[in-house]
Write a protein that holds these residues in place. Structure first.
Motif, PDB file in Angstrom:
ATOM      1  N   LYS A   1      10.895  76.415  32.508  1.00  0.00           N
ATOM      2  CA  LYS A   1      10.061  75.715  33.472  1.00  0.00           C
ATOM      3  C   LYS A   1       9.454  74.455  32.844  1.00  0.00           C
ATOM      4  N   PHE A   2       9.295  74.498  31.499  1.00  0.00           N
ATOM      5  CA  PHE A   2       8.662  73.367  30.813  1.00  0.00           C
ATOM      6  C   PHE A   2       9.689  72.485  30.120  1.00  0.00           C
ATOM      7  N   PHE A   3      10.944  72.684  30.462  1.00  0.00           N
ATOM      8  CA  PHE A   3      11.983  71.870  29.834  1.00  0.00           C
ATOM      9  C   PHE A   3      11.732  70.399  30.159  1.00  0.00           C
ATOM     10  N   PRO A   4      11.615  69.541  29.120  1.00  0.00           N
ATOM     11  CA  PRO A   4      11.237  68.145  29.377  1.00  0.00           C
ATOM     12  C   PRO A   4      12.385  67.332  29.974  1.00  0.00           C
ATOM     13  N   PRO A   5      12.212  66.762  31.145  1.00  0.00           N
ATOM     14  CA  PRO A   5      13.254  65.917  31.741  1.00  0.00           C
ATOM     15  C   PRO A   5      13.734  64.824  30.796  1.00  0.00           C
ATOM     16  N   VAL A   6      12.834  64.315  29.942  1.00  0.00           N
ATOM     17  CA  VAL A   6      13.227  63.193  29.078  1.00  0.00           C
ATOM     18  C   VAL A   6      14.370  63.590  28.136  1.00  0.00           C
ATOM     19  N   VAL A   7      14.454  64.872  27.780  1.00  0.00           N
ATOM     20  CA  VAL A   7      15.562  65.334  26.945  1.00  0.00           C
ATOM     21  C   VAL A   7      16.840  65.450  27.773  1.00  0.00           C
ATOM     22  N   ALA A   8      16.674  65.752  29.074  1.00  0.00           N
ATOM     23  CA  ALA A   8      17.848  66.005  29.912  1.00  0.00           C
ATOM     24  C   ALA A   8      18.459  64.731  30.498  1.00  0.00           C
ATOM     25  N   ILE A   9      17.705  63.632  30.526  1.00  0.00           N
ATOM     26  CA  ILE A   9      18.220  62.481  31.276  1.00  0.00           C
ATOM     27  C   ILE A   9      19.492  61.894  30.663  1.00  0.00           C
ATOM     28  N   VAL A  10      19.570  61.824  29.340  1.00  0.00           N
ATOM     29  CA  VAL A  10      20.770  61.234  28.731  1.00  0.00           C
ATOM     30  C   VAL A  10      22.006  62.088  29.026  1.00  0.00           C
ATOM     31  N   PRO A  11      22.013  63.398  28.673  1.00  0.00           N
ATOM     32  CA  PRO A  11      23.219  64.178  28.987  1.00  0.00           C
ATOM     33  C   PRO A  11      23.527  64.208  30.481  1.00  0.00           C
ATOM     34  N   TYR A  12      22.522  64.256  31.330  1.00  0.00           N
ATOM     35  CA  TYR A  12      22.808  64.295  32.760  1.00  0.00           C
ATOM     36  C   TYR A  12      23.419  62.992  33.259  1.00  0.00           C
ATOM     37  N   PHE A  13      22.911  61.895  32.721  1.00  0.00           N
ATOM     38  CA  PHE A  13      23.488  60.614  33.125  1.00  0.00           C
ATOM     39  C   PHE A  13      24.969  60.560  32.745  1.00  0.00           C
ATOM     40  N   LEU A  14      25.278  60.973  31.495  1.00  0.00           N
ATOM     41  CA  LEU A  14      26.676  60.904  31.035  1.00  0.00           C
ATOM     42  C   LEU A  14      27.555  61.885  31.803  1.00  0.00           C
ATOM     43  N   MET A  15      27.035  63.093  32.049  1.00  0.00           N
ATOM     44  CA  MET A  15      27.815  64.096  32.783  1.00  0.00           C
ATOM     45  C   MET A  15      28.115  63.637  34.206  1.00  0.00           C
ATOM     46  N   MET A  16      27.083  63.143  34.884  1.00  0.00           N
ATOM     47  CA  MET A  16      27.276  62.733  36.273  1.00  0.00           C
ATOM     48  C   MET A  16      28.176  61.496  36.362  1.00  0.00           C
ATOM     49  N   LYS A  17      28.148  60.687  35.307  1.00  0.00           N
ATOM     50  CA  LYS A  17      29.023  59.525  35.275  1.00  0.00           C
ATOM     51  C   LYS A  17      30.472  59.982  35.149  1.00  0.00           C
ATOM     52  N   THR A  18      30.695  60.947  34.235  1.00  0.00           N
ATOM     53  CA  THR A  18      32.041  61.490  34.062  1.00  0.00           C
ATOM     54  C   THR A  18      32.541  62.132  35.357  1.00  0.00           C
ATOM     55  N   LEU A  19      31.650  62.863  36.010  1.00  0.00           N
ATOM     56  CA  LEU A  19      32.045  63.557  37.246  1.00  0.00           C
ATOM     57  C   LEU A  19      32.049  62.619  38.450  1.00  0.00           C
ATOM     58  N   ARG A  20      31.739  61.372  38.242  1.00  0.00           N
ATOM     59  CA  ARG A  20      31.643  60.367  39.320  1.00  0.00           C
ATOM     60  C   ARG A  20      30.648  60.805  40.403  1.00  0.00           C
TER      61      ARG A  20
END
Lengths: 274, 292
Positions: A114-133
């Protein structure tokens, strides 16, 4: 008699202090609403006007026309981030409360997410969503929102199930209901108010989120907070229009919260203070 | 279905999804942090700890850590004292409390981005209401978020406005749940209000206070939205906390590898706090079970 007078004086002073705080609390919101209905000729004048005698609807008209797709994006994203959290939360929250699956370790691991910091997730999510278009789709925003809403829902619902007396479920068991049937017929209806509160908190969190939506959208899928932040950059002096959009993003949530204020604290503290 | 199979059926979807959306991205993030990641090309060279070293030798990173540190110290102190005073005041007026409490909670429902924008409105330098009121009482207009000296204070004023209600509400809930017996017995012993507060109320409230402070610290360490809208870290870097520093590294200067490394450095204090928080919740759960 003297003691009663002193109590009265004390309460009056406290009430005055509280009223002062109420004014400080409400003033910024009042100012935003006021700005959203003031005609352009009154905005940013000196001295500023603390009320208006000729309100206008032009800023709201602009907002309703211009940001309606954005409003719809926010609604869809918050709706799915909530719905999925409630479904998963009901299933596993029940299992954690009743069957003690995974002992204490698994539910507390989920709580810590619940306390997982979004700031850590933004880079991998950006790259993943870019790959997945998937960049600039609502799906791309819904998925990371689940990081927060699912653990929250699991934890809240676990607490609500624990408050349902076991005897009720056992009685249904004797009548021959299956385990999943008991959950559906007995437990879920009993915790329905808790589910509503949990859903509202998930909804508000997703609605207010800025960081994920900022990074994972461009223009088709942007949400209200991203639109407000962007308006500031694009049109520095559109105070009335930005205020109307900001009010549109804020007022529904405030109304919901006031309706549910009885449960607010429990949701905020993850049920740690009952 | 057996009990075991039912419970697995209920839990596995949640665990599977969480592993997929949390654990996998975390590992992915580590692999990015050790590469010279360039978004324009498909292959990236291995950087080892290079990105971490670059971050740890960047004076802006330390400045961001300082800004975050100042926010932690000042906001925790101010929000806690204000929140506790407000909660204690509301305790004194049990009848009208129900009227005032929901109003006082409103700020924490306001979207943080909107708080930042409203900050621009009310602190507007030329004709904003706050500078006007200052002029009325004979004080010159202040530069607020445009001033390198006042910008961080302006940010913190807005953040205190947004978050003190949370502290107040949680402490008030804690105060209301305290048992009455200790108060009755010290009243018999003739303790005054101050003694009652320091020797009875504060010690009994300690678990709630600890939870509130940890939850606030977790949020302050990630402060982003209000600052993004109000100052974007400026003037200069005077209001740039760690999360904005990381965001700008990654999504303005497009150094994805360094941004990942910075994110992992922020993760260290956060995970310590989360561990504390979970420990406290575990203890509370044990207590509740024992009471049953």
């Amino acid at each position: 008699m003297k003691k009663r007078n002193r109590l009265l004086v004390k309460r009056t002073i406290i009430t005055l202090v509280i009223i002062l705080i109420v004014i400080v609390t409400l003033f910024p919101i009042y100012w935003m609403l006021l700005t959203s209905i003031q005609p352009k000729s009154e905005l940013m004048n000196y001295p500023p006007r603390f009320f208006t005698t000729n309100p206008t609807g032009v800023h709201w008209a602009f907002t309703l026309k211009d940001t309606l797709p954005t409003f719809f994006n926010s609604l869809v994203i918050a709706f799915f981030a909530t719905l999925i959290a409630i479904i998963l939360g009901s299933m596993s929250g029940y299992a954690f409360a009743r069957y003690k699956v995974g002992g204490d370790t698994l539910p507390f691991w989920i709580l810590s997410l619940k306390f997982f910091p979004p700031v850590v997730a933004i880079v991998p999510y950006f790259l993943m969503m870019k790959t997945l278009r998937l960049i600039d789709t609502r799906t791309a925003v819904i998925i990371p929102h689940l990081i927060i809403t699912v653990p929250f829902a699991v934890w809240m619902i676990k607490g609500f199930v624990q408050e349902v007396p076991r005897e009720l479920e056992e009685a249904a068991m004797i009548d021959g209901a299956s385990q999943l049937g008991i959950i559906r017929i007995i437990t879920l209806p009993l915790i329905a108010p808790g589910l509503v509160v949990t859903a509202l908190f998930c909804f508000i969190w997703s609605w207010n989120d800025f960081m994920f939506a900022l990074i994972l959208t461009r223009n088709q899928a942007i949400t209200i907070p991203v639109a407000i932040a962007g308006m500031r950059e694009a049109h520095g002096l559109m105070w009335g229009e930005v205020s109307a959009t900001a009010s549109l993003g804020t007022v529904p949530i405030i109304v919901l919260a006031i309706l549910l204020q009885r449960y607010l604290v429990r949701g905020l503290s993850l049920g740690s203070i009952k | 279905m057996t009990k075991k199979r039912t419970s697995l059926f209920l839990v596995i979807p949640t665990v599977a999804i969480l592993v997929l959306i949390v654990i996998f991205p975390m590992f992915y993030s580590i692999t990015v942090a050790v590469q010279n990641y360039d978004i324009r090309i498909p292959n990236h060279t291995f950087a080892g700890l290079g990105n971490f070293i670059k971050i740890l030798t960047d004076s802006n990173f330390y400045h961001a850590a300082l800004v975050t540190g100042i926010m932690l110290a000042v906001e925790l102190a101010v929000e806690f004292v204000l929140g506790l005073v407000l909660a204690m005041l509301l305790m004194q007026i049990p009848l009208s409390r129900k009227l005032y409490q929901p109003i006082l909670l409103i700020p924490m429902m306001v979207m943080p981005v909107v708080v930042g924008y409203v900050g621009r409105l009310v602190f507007e330098i030329r004709s904003g209401p706050i500078n006007y009121l200052l002029n009325v009482i004979g004080i010159q207009s202040l530069q607020w978020h445009a001033s390198p000296h006042l910008a961080l204070i302006t940010v913190m004023i807005l953040r205190v406005w947004r978050w003190t209600p949370f502290v107040m509400a949680t402490l008030l809930a804690g105060l209301l749940s305290l048992p009455v017996e200790p108060y009755e017995s010290v009243q018999v012993d003739g303790a005054n209000a101050r003694q009652t507060f320091f020797y009875i109320t504060l010690p009994m409230l300690k678990p709630v206070i600890t939870l509130v402070i940890i939850m606030r610290a977790l949020e302050i360490l990630q402060a982003f939205d209000i600052i993004y809208v109000l100052t974007m870290g400026g003037p200069g870097i005077s209001t740039m906390p760690l999360s904005l520093y990381t965001y700008l590294k990654g999504f303005r200067y497009w150094d994805i590898g360094q941004a990942s490394a910075a994110a992992w450095l922020i993760m260290i204090p956060l995970s310590i706090l989360v561990t504390f928080f979970v420990k406290m919740m575990e203890e509370e759960e044990v207590e509740v079970e024992e009471k049953k």
